[in-house]
Structures are given as structure tokens and as C-alpha cells.
Design a protein around this motif. Structure first.
Motif, PDB file in Angstrom:
ATOM      1  N   ASP A   1      31.163  49.303  69.505  1.00 46.03           N
ATOM      2  CA  ASP A   1      30.126  49.760  70.426  1.00 46.03           C
ATOM      3  C   ASP A   1      28.849  50.005  69.638  1.00 46.03           C
ATOM      4  OD1 ASP A   1      28.705  50.567  72.599  1.00 46.03           O
ATOM      5  OD2 ASP A   1      29.866  52.388  72.995  1.00 46.03           O
ATOM      6  N   LYS A   2      28.035  48.959  69.526  1.00 47.78           N
ATOM      7  CA  LYS A   2      26.790  49.021  68.773  1.00 47.78           C
ATOM      8  C   LYS A   2      25.632  49.369  69.700  1.00 47.78           C
ATOM      9  CE  LYS A   2      26.370  45.560  65.816  1.00 47.78           C
ATOM     10  NZ  LYS A   2      26.415  44.198  65.221  1.00 47.78           N
ATOM     11  N   ALA A   3      24.607  49.992  69.138  1.00 47.76           N
ATOM     12  CA  ALA A   3      23.469  50.412  69.959  1.00 47.76           C
ATOM     13  C   ALA A   3      22.222  50.497  69.095  1.00 47.76           C
ATOM     14  CB  ALA A   3      23.751  51.777  70.594  1.00 47.76           C
ATOM     15  N   THR A   4      21.066  50.421  69.736  1.00 50.21           N
ATOM     16  CA  THR A   4      19.818  50.674  69.025  1.00 50.21           C
ATOM     17  C   THR A   4      19.728  52.161  68.709  1.00 50.21           C
ATOM     18  OG1 THR A   4      18.623  50.857  71.121  1.00 50.21           O
ATOM     19  CG2 THR A   4      18.656  48.690  70.041  1.00 50.21           C
ATOM     20  N   PHE A   5      18.791  52.506  67.803  1.00 49.19           N
ATOM     21  CA  PHE A   5      18.861  53.842  67.207  1.00 49.19           C
ATOM     22  C   PHE A   5      17.462  54.339  66.880  1.00 49.19           C
ATOM     23  CE2 PHE A   5      19.666  56.853  63.763  1.00 49.19           C
ATOM     24  CZ  PHE A   5      20.864  57.452  64.116  1.00 49.19           C
ATOM     25  N   ALA A   6      17.146  55.529  67.335  1.00 52.44           N
ATOM     26  CA  ALA A   6      15.890  56.187  66.987  1.00 52.44           C
ATOM     27  C   ALA A   6      16.205  57.501  66.293  1.00 52.44           C
ATOM     28  CB  ALA A   6      15.047  56.442  68.228  1.00 52.44           C
ATOM     29  N   LEU A   7      15.499  57.767  65.202  1.00 50.95           N
ATOM     30  CA  LEU A   7      15.680  58.997  64.443  1.00 50.95           C
ATOM     31  C   LEU A   7      14.371  59.747  64.369  1.00 50.95           C
ATOM     32  CD1 LEU A   7      17.192  60.889  62.397  1.00 50.95           C
ATOM     33  CD2 LEU A   7      16.388  59.336  60.597  1.00 50.95           C
ATOM     34  N   THR A   8      14.413  61.040  64.684  1.00 48.27           N
ATOM     35  CA  THR A   8      13.296  61.947  64.479  1.00 48.27           C
ATOM     36  C   THR A   8      13.804  63.070  63.593  1.00 48.27           C
ATOM     37  OG1 THR A   8      12.422  61.446  66.685  1.00 48.27           O
ATOM     38  CG2 THR A   8      11.582  63.426  65.587  1.00 48.27           C
ATOM     39  N   ALA A   9      13.265  63.197  62.394  1.00 47.67           N
ATOM     40  CA  ALA A   9      13.763  64.170  61.416  1.00 47.67           C
ATOM     41  C   ALA A   9      12.629  65.072  60.959  1.00 47.67           C
ATOM     42  CB  ALA A   9      14.376  63.448  60.224  1.00 47.67           C
ATOM     43  N   THR A  10      12.809  66.378  61.131  1.00 43.04           N
ATOM     44  CA  THR A  10      11.811  67.365  60.744  1.00 43.04           C
ATOM     45  C   THR A  10      12.278  68.101  59.498  1.00 43.04           C
ATOM     46  OG1 THR A  10      11.079  67.635  63.037  1.00 43.04           O
ATOM     47  CG2 THR A  10      10.534  69.401  61.492  1.00 43.04           C
ATOM     48  N   VAL A  11      11.431  68.118  58.479  1.00 41.16           N
ATOM     49  CA  VAL A  11      11.760  68.731  57.192  1.00 41.16           C
ATOM     50  C   VAL A  11      10.556  69.529  56.715  1.00 41.16           C
ATOM     51  CG1 VAL A  11      13.408  66.929  56.572  1.00 41.16           C
ATOM     52  CG2 VAL A  11      11.003  66.643  55.954  1.00 41.16           C
ATOM     53  N   PRO A  12      10.718  70.424  55.743  1.00 38.42           N
ATOM     54  CA  PRO A  12       9.560  71.170  55.238  1.00 38.42           C
ATOM     55  C   PRO A  12       8.533  70.243  54.579  1.00 38.42           C
ATOM     56  CG  PRO A  12      11.625  72.233  54.598  1.00 38.42           C
ATOM     57  CD  PRO A  12      11.991  70.891  55.161  1.00 38.42           C
ATOM     58  N   ASP A  13       7.291  70.633  54.618  1.00 34.69           N
ATOM     59  CA  ASP A  13       6.239  69.871  53.943  1.00 34.69           C
ATOM     60  C   ASP A  13       6.629  69.654  52.483  1.00 34.69           C
ATOM     61  OD1 ASP A  13       4.766  69.830  56.258  1.00 34.69           O
ATOM     62  OD2 ASP A  13       3.373  71.412  55.647  1.00 34.69           O
ATOM     63  N   GLY A  14       6.322  68.453  51.977  1.00 30.26           N
ATOM     64  CA  GLY A  14       6.667  68.107  50.602  1.00 30.26           C
ATOM     65  C   GLY A  14       7.954  67.324  50.491  1.00 30.26           C
ATOM     66  N   TRP A  15       8.753  67.310  51.550  1.00 25.15           N
ATOM     67  CA  TRP A  15       9.986  66.533  51.605  1.00 25.15           C
ATOM     68  C   TRP A  15       9.771  65.322  52.517  1.00 25.15           C
ATOM     69  CZ3 TRP A  15      14.404  68.043  48.830  1.00 25.15           C
ATOM     70  CH2 TRP A  15      14.314  69.293  48.210  1.00 25.15           C
ATOM     71  N   THR A  16      10.561  64.291  52.302  1.00 25.30           N
ATOM     72  CA  THR A  16      10.454  63.064  53.087  1.00 25.30           C
ATOM     73  C   THR A  16      11.808  62.723  53.670  1.00 25.30           C
ATOM     74  OG1 THR A  16       8.693  62.220  51.658  1.00 25.30           O
ATOM     75  CG2 THR A  16       9.867  60.604  52.994  1.00 25.30           C
ATOM     76  N   ALA A  17      11.820  62.233  54.897  1.00 25.96           N
ATOM     77  CA  ALA A  17      13.052  61.751  55.545  1.00 25.96           C
ATOM     78  C   ALA A  17      12.945  60.242  55.738  1.00 25.96           C
ATOM     79  CB  ALA A  17      13.265  62.445  56.887  1.00 25.96           C
ATOM     80  N   ILE A  18      13.947  59.524  55.246  1.00 27.93           N
ATOM     81  CA  ILE A  18      14.004  58.072  55.347  1.00 27.93           C
ATOM     82  C   ILE A  18      15.166  57.697  56.259  1.00 27.93           C
ATOM     83  CG2 ILE A  18      14.274  55.901  54.088  1.00 27.93           C
ATOM     84  CD1 ILE A  18      11.766  57.282  53.259  1.00 27.93           C
ATOM     85  N   GLY A  19      14.960  56.692  57.122  1.00 26.40           N
ATOM     86  CA  GLY A  19      16.020  56.254  58.026  1.00 26.40           C
ATOM     87  C   GLY A  19      16.106  54.747  58.092  1.00 26.40           C
ATOM     88  N   ASN A  20      16.827  54.267  59.083  1.00 30.86           N
ATOM     89  CA  ASN A  20      16.980  52.827  59.311  1.00 30.86           C
ATOM     90  C   ASN A  20      15.748  52.263  60.008  1.00 30.86           C
ATOM     91  OD1 ASN A  20      19.780  54.306  60.042  1.00 30.86           O
ATOM     92  ND2 ASN A  20      20.234  52.412  58.931  1.00 30.86           N
ATOM     93  N   GLY A  21      15.494  50.975  59.776  1.00 28.82           N
ATOM     94  CA  GLY A  21      14.534  50.247  60.583  1.00 28.82           C
ATOM     95  C   GLY A  21      13.089  50.493  60.216  1.00 28.82           C
ATOM     96  N   LEU A  22      12.253  50.508  61.251  1.00 30.18           N
ATOM     97  CA  LEU A  22      10.807  50.614  61.077  1.00 30.18           C
ATOM     98  C   LEU A  22      10.333  52.060  61.184  1.00 30.18           C
ATOM     99  CD1 LEU A  22       9.776  47.609  63.332  1.00 30.18           C
ATOM    100  CD2 LEU A  22       9.532  47.721  60.839  1.00 30.18           C
ATOM    101  N   PRO A  23       9.344  52.442  60.355  1.00 29.50           N
ATOM    102  CA  PRO A  23       8.810  53.798  60.471  1.00 29.50           C
ATOM    103  C   PRO A  23       7.889  53.922  61.674  1.00 29.50           C
ATOM    104  CG  PRO A  23       7.631  52.568  58.789  1.00 29.50           C
ATOM    105  CD  PRO A  23       8.742  51.673  59.264  1.00 29.50           C
ATOM    106  N   GLY A  24       7.869  55.121  62.236  1.00 30.41           N
ATOM    107  CA  GLY A  24       6.945  55.438  63.311  1.00 30.41           C
ATOM    108  C   GLY A  24       5.940  56.468  62.844  1.00 30.41           C
ATOM    109  N   PRO A  25       5.233  57.117  63.763  1.00 34.99           N
ATOM    110  CA  PRO A  25       4.222  58.106  63.382  1.00 34.99           C
ATOM    111  C   PRO A  25       4.836  59.287  62.642  1.00 34.99           C
ATOM    112  CG  PRO A  25       4.014  57.478  65.696  1.00 34.99           C
ATOM    113  CD  PRO A  25       5.306  56.916  65.215  1.00 34.99           C
ATOM    114  N   THR A  26       4.118  59.805  61.666  1.00 37.55           N
ATOM    115  CA  THR A  26       4.492  61.022  60.947  1.00 37.55           C
ATOM    116  C   THR A  26       3.519  62.119  61.336  1.00 37.55           C
ATOM    117  OG1 THR A  26       5.391  59.762  59.089  1.00 37.55           O
ATOM    118  CG2 THR A  26       4.818  62.061  58.676  1.00 37.55           C
ATOM    119  N   THR A  27       4.056  63.284  61.707  1.00 36.64           N
ATOM    120  CA  THR A  27       3.197  64.389  62.151  1.00 36.64           C
ATOM    121  C   THR A  27       3.557  65.656  61.390  1.00 36.64           C
ATOM    122  OG1 THR A  27       4.751  64.842  63.969  1.00 36.64           O
ATOM    123  CG2 THR A  27       2.864  63.437  64.465  1.00 36.64           C
TER     124      THR A  27
END
Length: 470
Positions: free
Chosen positions: A172-198
Motif C-alpha cells: 500500500d504505497k502513497a504520496t507523502f508530505a512532511l512538515t517538521a518543526t525544529v528549533p532555529d539552527g537545526w535542519t530537517a531533511i525528508g524525501n522528495g522536493l523541498p517546500g517553503p521554510t518558515t
């Protein structure tokens, strides 16, 4: 069946998989304990087909034992659902809604089941959205805390249940969106294409989206004070490579990634995803970390360093295992046999003679070693779904197959396989049938000896064609 052609294909695939596993859909209990995989019968739920995951998490490396999650699973009901289950280990679940309405009830069952009773029955064929909010300590099977407080997700056959609720089976495969909130100075990396960073209130939110269907164990997030390098493939697709601060940056291997992908594309067909790259993380505090690399979709994960052999192997998985995924866990060879043979193809590309080097040497080293041959490549048995035989005996098998059918038929079979089953699921018996069809040869004896046998193949299969001129 109602829905888009892609949705109908996925729903049909779920039905076909359940039938192949001997699951009678009409006879299943309403709670649907699992999909019935021969090795992991409790994984997944056959009652619905997921189309998309929207996973939202918040993680603070100062508090490594805590993750906040808010995941919405959008799915289509394969049958009418009075109840259904999601796979999720641990966590305190605060709320569950179905189509915006609070569930009548939700409860735990077994090690990783979250059973949901919706306020109203979900009609067969209906699309529905399940939102789960949860918090707590992520499970160490898939969630690994790094020594500096960062974290990353990797693990096979299971990792998704460690951080988000899912229908945790590769069929059961599906498309996937990740929104990850971390403290300033840290970075979250995921699958696929990056979206806006706020940014807001001392935190940074990173967004990623994988627009091609993905098996649950191939999803990832990594949080660290990453150094991030960006490049492009010749067609403009981004290559994003992230390094934890305690790992070496291998500029030459990083720069070789587009060349490796181009070479593999010449053998397997066009690169199947919208982005590429790597996540290179440092040491973990988690015991039993497992493999040094995992083929997380579009952006493989490497532990400790980016290295040539790993880049070839994990890149090959983007075709074999990721785009074309398992029907069930008996099918590990359709990923590992081919990814391992890709390393031999790369050696050949760089001047090696596989007929006089790799193949006869490995056979000679193991000819009198019964244990090398004792594991079946298809259906190796529970607990052996990723056995070493799939890599080493499997790579030999593919070279012997190549010499049996000839280069033209062999590589035509690989390209046909990746095209026919792109973004879907397939089984190793289907590959056997395709190889016979493309080559016009009777390959039953060959595959019985190599894929289904547990002893040294007979001479005619061990030394076919040019390999016999020893």
C-alpha cells in the motif's frame, strides 16, 4: 471502481495482493487485524488503500525522548468500514477524527495497532481522511537519536510505525508530505522536493513532498545541524545532499552521484523520481543500529559516510525496491538481488571483467560451502527476508541469468520490468515470467535451481554460455 485511474490501479493492486496472500476479503473481521503478509501477518489493514500521508511533527533535540505528531491519512475504502486499524507503536494518542468528526472510539490492540471506530460507517469506495494527534517517545526500531541530540529515521522492514500512523505494508504505497518543526539552527531533511521554510517563535518549519507513491518504510526525516549541498541532474532535478557535523564530506563521491544515476538509467530506464541526493548522519545512541545505509526514497540515508559502493547500491534501489516495490515480504530479491548486482555492473563499467573476475572467484570461494546456497532467493522464510543470500547468491544468479539469455534480452527485461511496474508492486515470480517471455527461453529449470533451490545449482545453470568456457 470509482476514482482516478491511478487510484483504481492502487485499489486493484491491494485486492490482487490480498488474493495472492490467500486473504478472503469478504471473510475478514471488521477489525481487519492485518493484510495477511506471510511473514508479518499483522501488518497493515486490507480494508482501505492509502492515497496520501500528511505527516506533521515537532522535535526538540533538547528533549530527545519526545515527539509531537499530527498525521492525516487520506484513503479509499476497499469495503464498507465500521472499524479499521492503523499501525503505530507507542505514543499517547490524544485524538482521532474521521472526515473531521471525532471517532466514536479508538483503542490499542497488540504491539502496534491503533483500532478506530468512526462515528459513521465509511462506505465502500468512499475517500476518507483520518487525522491522528499523538505525542510521546518514538520507538527505537525506526527512530534513532544521534549523539548530539539530532535524530533520523531508517529501518527495514519496519520504521514508519516509530513516528507516524500508517498502513504499514509495502503493497500500500502513497504520496507523502512532511512538515517538521525544529528549533532555529537545526535542519530537517525528508524525501522528495523541498517546500517553503518558515520561522516563528524560535523555531523553523521545513516542508518536503514526495510526489510518487512510496512504501511506508522508505519514508524518512532527519534532524541535525546539517551542512546541505545542492546540485542538479542534467534534466534539472535537484540533488540535495546533507551531512551531519560529525561526518566527513566526501566531495568526490558526492559529485559522482549524477554519474551513477546516469549509468544506472542507461541500464534500467529513466530515473524514476523528482529529486535525488543523500542524507549522511553521524553515530546514533540507539543500540543495534543495523545497516550502514538504507534506500529511503529519492534521498538514501548513509550512516557515518557517503561511500562509492553504497551510492551505487542505494541508487539502484530507486528502481528496484522503491519504484517497483514488493508485493509482500517474500519478494526481497526484487530489491536486494538487483541492487547488489548494480555494484558489479558499475565495476564492469569501470573496466572489470565479471566473467573472469567476480563470478568465477565468488563461485569458487563458495562451491564447497553449503550454507552459501542454502537460502532460497524467493520466499527465504520469516526472519530471512533480508538474508545475506539475497545480496551475494542473488548477484551471482543475475549474472548467470544474463549469460543464459544474452545481454540484449537481459537488459531489455530490466527496462521492461521497471517500466511495466513503475510506482507499483510486483513479485519475483512475475520477474521470472517476464524474463522467460522477453528471452523466448524456458527458464523454469534455471530459476528452480537459483531462486527456489537450496543447494549448489547444477553445472548447466551454474556455468551457462560464456561462463562455461572455463
Amino acid at each position: 471502481m470509482p476514482g482516478t485511474p491511478t487510484t483504481r490501479r492502487r485499489t486493484a493492486a491491494v485486492l490482487a495482493t490480498a488474493t495472492a496472500l490467500g486473504v478472503a476479503l469478504t471473510a475478514l473481521p471488521a477489525s481487519a487485524a492485518g493484510l495477511g503478509d506471510p511473514y508479518f501477518p499483522d501488518d497493515g489493514d486490507s480494508g482501505y488503500d492509502v492515497g496520501h500521508y500528511d505527516v506533521r511533527i515537532a522535535y526538540d533535540p533538547a528533549r530527545t525522548d519526545h515527539l509531537d505528531g499530527d498525521t492525516t491519512v487520506t484513503a479509499r475504502a476497499v469495503r464498507a468500514l465500521d472499524r479499521f486499524s492503523l499501525d503505530l507503536k507507542g505514543f499517547t494518542v490524544a485524538s482521532v477524527t474521521v472526515n473531521g468528526t471525532p471517532a466514536r472510539s479508538f483503542s490499542r490492540s497488540g504491539e502496534h495497532k491503533l483500532v478506530v471506530v468512526p462515528a459513521q460507517r465509511v462506505a465502500r469506495g468512499a475517500t476518507f481522511a483520518v487525522r491522528v494527534t499523538y505525542a510521546g517517545t518514538p520507538d527505537a526500531e525506526g527512530w534513532h537519536t544521534l549523539t548530539n541530540g539530532g535524530a533520523n529515521v531508517s529501518g527495514e522492514p519496519h520504521s514508519a510505525t516509530s513516528w507516524y500512523p500508517s498502513n504499514d505494508h509495502p503493497s500500500d504505497k502513497a504520496t507523502f508530505a512532511l512538515t517538521a518543526t525544529v528549533p532555529d539552527g537545526w535542519t530537517a531533511i525528508g524525501n522528495g522536493l523541498p517546500g517553503p521554510t518558515t520561522t516563528a517563535n524560535g523555531t523553523t518549519t521545513f516542508r518536503w513532498r514526495e510526489d510518487r507513491p512510496m512504501a511506508t518504510y522508505l519514508g524518512t526525516v532527519a534532524v541535525d545541524r546539517f551542512t546541505v549541498h545542492r546540485a542538479q541532474l542534467p534534466d534539472g532535478k535537484p540533488v540535495i545532499t546533507a551531512y551531519s557535523p560529525d561526518v566527513p564530506i566526501d566531495a568526490a563521491t558526492e559529485a559522482a552521484q549524477p554519474d551513477v544515476l546516469a549509468f544506472l538509467a542507461s541500464k534500467f530506464g529513466p530515473y524514476p523520481f523528482s529529486s535525488a541526493g543523500a542524507i549522511v548522519v553521524g553515530e546514533s545512541k540507539s543500540p543495534g543500529r543495523g545497516a550502514a545505509a538504507l534506500e529511503t526514497q529519492s534521498r538514501p540515508t548513509y550512516i557515518g559516510a557517503l561511500y562509492d559502493e553504497g551510492v551505487v547500491h542505494e541508487s539502484a534501489h530507486q528502481w528496484f525496491g522503491n519504484s517497483v516495490s514488493f508485493t509482500d515480504w517474500r519478494d526481497g530479491c526484487i530489491a536486494e538481488c538487483f541492487a547488489q548486482y548494480a555494484n558489479q555492473l558499475w565495476e564492469e563499467h569501470n573496466g572489470a571483467d565479471l566473467d573472469t573476475g567476480f563470478y568465477p572467484h565468488v563461485v569458487a570461494e563458495n562451491k564447497d560451502n553449503p550454507s552459501f546456497w542454502s537460502t532460497k532467493l524467493y520466499d527465504p522464510g520469516k526472519g530471512k527476508e533480508l538474508a545475506p543470500a539475497l545480496y551475494f547468491k542473488g548477484s551471482l544468479m543475475l549474472h548467470a541469468l544474463r549469460r543464459t539469455v544474452g545481454d540484449d534480452a537481459f537488459f531489455a527485461t530490466l527496462r521492461r520490468w521497471t517500466a511495466d511496474h513503475a510506482y507499483g508492486n510486483a513479485s519475483f515470480p512475475q520477474f521470472e515470467a517476464l524474463a522467460a517471455r522477453v528471452s523466448g527461453k524456458d527458464l523454469k529449470g534455471f530459476f528452480d535451481a537459483w531462486a527456489h533451490g537450496t543447494t549448489l545449482p547444477a553445472e548447466e545453470y551454474l556455468y551457462p554460455g560464456p561462463l562455461g568456457n572455463r
